[in-house]
Write a protein that holds these residues in place. Structure first.
Motif, PDB file in Angstrom:
ATOM      1  N   ARG A 172       0.838  -1.213   0.000  1.00  0.00           N
ATOM      2  CA  ARG A 172       0.000   0.000   0.000  1.00  0.00           C
ATOM      3  C   ARG A 172       0.870   1.258   0.000  1.00  0.00           C
ATOM      4  O   ARG A 172       0.572   2.238  -0.696  1.00  0.00           O
ATOM      5  CB  ARG A 172      -0.933  -0.020   1.210  1.00  0.00           C
ATOM      6  N   TRP A 235      -5.542  -7.995  -2.747  1.00  0.00           N
ATOM      7  CA  TRP A 235      -4.556  -7.242  -3.532  1.00  0.00           C
ATOM      8  C   TRP A 235      -5.162  -6.809  -4.864  1.00  0.00           C
ATOM      9  O   TRP A 235      -4.920  -5.695  -5.332  1.00  0.00           O
ATOM     10  CB  TRP A 235      -3.314  -8.088  -3.788  1.00  0.00           C
ATOM     11  N   LEU A 240      -3.202  -3.488  -5.807  1.00  0.00           N
ATOM     12  CA  LEU A 240      -1.799  -3.702  -5.420  1.00  0.00           C
ATOM     13  C   LEU A 240      -1.064  -4.582  -6.426  1.00  0.00           C
ATOM     14  O   LEU A 240       0.145  -4.767  -6.329  1.00  0.00           O
ATOM     15  CB  LEU A 240      -1.735  -4.312  -4.015  1.00  0.00           C
TER      16      LEU A 240
END
Length: 419
Positions: A172, A235, A240
């Protein structure tokens, strides 16, 4: 009892027998003067090129007048797919380099009960029905997180993550700093990266997980595979990993990482060689994939540059002699190890600092390794497992939930496991 993988072997064997009856067995063209042509079907990578293999066998050819070695690259989707095509056409190679899927074992000649075979990494672990059919050159580690040290500094990540919670927090921060947090991609890499991250967390407590899954005593849904898939789904949801991962090729993954666009990339130790060649404008580091409890994980590992000899070879003795050279000759073994940054006790080479750091991770894990991909020997998955997982993980980018993937994998495994 015929296992699932062995049933697959029977099927492959039937194809080969039928082809042989129709066309006769062909192993390439020997010279008119009696010279023997040994054909090697090899697994081509950005590092292990056709020219690399030509150079690798050059020493053997020089010492064996009358023997020619022809290096062949896959013409199908990969080495296993190409081998099936060649078997069906009645023209299989003499030696298979790579493609250590247990489902191929039935096509291979048993290797001799010799010390050079026993000394070969993973040879004993690959044994089926008491026969060794494959000899590896070294140990290839496959659960490593390569990272851009400059990106970590810019994002304020001051230490390498040990847990998945810490890893997610770091990703993050890296996203906020303008990086693609973790480089993923399509082709074979999506499922492979999932196994690289999950297997050390599954097999650290259940080393024989594949064998237990074959018996139905463990499940994906009830294991750390499911727990990892939950993390992976988060994710994707949080951006991400690239949302268009399925369309990114493996080489583009490497290019994105070396260009400094992405901050981390999970891959095997062979990536160190690609990074050395690319000379990225940042310091690259490496750490082991995280665990759920923060403990030091074992490394998921495979035989590095394994070789097998086809039963159908007209030159079995010469082919086995060449395999002996490839896995026991000091110069040949060292060349093979150094090409991808692989490891083997008793062999050393001038390594990059990054490869030396990888060796330290294996030392930190006490040398402990666990299975990756289809597994080996009696701890093997049904044929096609990595491909099926790859398909299922890629479906998560299209909205399939983690619990549905875990359930689909249990259903697939139960349908393909040994009866």
């Amino acid at each position: 009892m015929v296992s699932g993988s062995r049933r697959h072997l029977v099927k492959l064997g039937a194809i080969a027998i039928s082809a042989a009856l129709l066309t006769g067995c062909s192993t390439g063209t020997d010279s008119a003067g009696g010279g023997k042509n040994i054909r090697m079907l090899v697994n081509i990578t950005p590092v292990l090129t056709k020219q690399f293999y030509k150079d690798l066998v050059a020493g053997y050819v020089a010492d064996h007048p009358g023997v020619k070695v022809t290096i062949e690259a896959p013409t199908g989707r990969g080495i296993e797919d190409t081998l099936k095509q060649q078997l069906a056409a009645g023209s299989p190679p003499d030696i298979l380099a790579g493609g250590q899927n247990t489902a191929l074992a039935g096509q291979m000649a048993p290797l001799p009960d010799a010390q050079w075979v026993k000394d070969s990494p993973f040879a004993e672990a690959s044994k089926l029905d008491g026969k060794v059919w494959m000899a590896g050159t070294g140990v290839q580690l496959q659960s490593l997180v390569f990272y851009n040290k400059d990106a970590f500094t810019k994002a304020g990540v001051t230490s390498t993550p040990k847990t998945f919670d810490e890893f997610t927090a770091a990703l993050r921060k890296l996203k906020s700093a303008g990086y693609t947090p973790m480089q993923t991609g399509g082709e074979w890499t999506t499922g492979a990266q999932a196994l690289m991250m999950a297997n050390p967390n599954v097999m650290n407590t259940e080393p024989q997980w594949n064998a237990k899954r074959n018996k139905g005593s463990v499940t994906f849904a009830g294991s750390n595979y499911a727990k990892f898939l939950d993390v992976y789904q988060s994710w994707i949801k949080d951006g991400l990993v690239p949302k268009d991962a399925n369309g990114i090729k493996y080489q583009d993954m490497i290019n994105n990482f070396t260009a400094g666009k992405s901050a981390t990339m999970v891959m095997g130790n062979w990536l160190a060689a690609s990074l050395a060649d690319a000379k990225p404008g940042f310091d690259a580091g490496v750490f082991p994939v995280p665990t759920f409890d923060g403990s030091t994980p074992p490394q998921a590992a495979n035989p590095a540059m394994p070789y097998s000899v086809l039963k159908s070879s007209k030159h079995t003795a010469e082919a086995i002699d060449l395999v002996k050279y490839l896995v026991s000759d000091k110069k040949a073994v060292t060349k093979g190890l150094s090409a991808e940054g692989n490891f083997r006790t008793g062999y050393s080479y001038k390594a990059t600092p990054l490869t030396n750091d990888i060796a330290k991770l294996l030392d930190a894990a006490g040398g402990k390794t666990v299975a990756i991909g289809p597994g080996l020997g009696d701890n093997s998955s049904p044929a096609g497992f990595p491909d099926e997982l790859n398909t299922q993980v890629q479906s998560m980018y299209l909205g399939t939930s983690a619990d549905r993937v875990a359930g689909a994998m249990d259903k697939w495994w139960s349908a393909n496991a040994p009866k």
